[in-house]
Write an enzyme that holds these catalytic residues in place. Sequence first.
Site, short mmCIF file in Angstrom:
data_model
loop_
_atom_site.label_atom_id
_atom_site.label_comp_id
_atom_site.label_asym_id
_atom_site.label_seq_id
_atom_site.Cartn_x
_atom_site.Cartn_y
_atom_site.Cartn_z
CE LYS A 81 -9.40 2.45 -3.74
NZ LYS A 81 -9.31 1.36 -4.70
CG ASP B 149 -5.42 2.55 -4.06
OD1 ASP B 149 -5.69 3.77 -4.16
OD2 ASP B 149 -6.12 1.66 -4.56
#
Length: 154
Positions: free
Chosen positions: A19, A15
């Site tokens: 990003k 994750d």
Amino acid sequence: GYTEPDPRIDLNGLDVIRKLLILAREAGYQKEIKEVQFNSFLPSEAQKAISVETFYSALEENEPFFKQLYTYAEKKGAKLKVIAQLSEGALQVSLQEVLPDSPFYHLDGKDNIVALYTDMYAPEPLVVKGAGAGSKITASGVFSDVMYLANIKR
């Protein structure tokens, strides 16, 4: 804080890596996921887990390892945070001990922080903090992207 429905996505760094790639690409770097250096903090059994259940089992089996990481940081007055860095085009994600003077120290829950260290903001970074998860935030981002695409097609 909060994790993805499959916690392996967060704890394997995916994750945060995603990003970081988004921010790097917005900054003009043409980077791919394989170019991100990820320093995993998970034991190999957890990294290789093929299901959420086996992942949780591997975490439980290695609880002393995690307690040691936590206790070591706590004794220094630090907290453990997964930090992504973009510096001179190099991308890195790692678990770091952060002290109370770090902008990341008070990061909790769904929030994300971007700290910009530049020539202008060398000793004190420019900090942008806000919600990084949740259905409203995600829907807003998707809608923004759709509107952007609609406007460039005109």
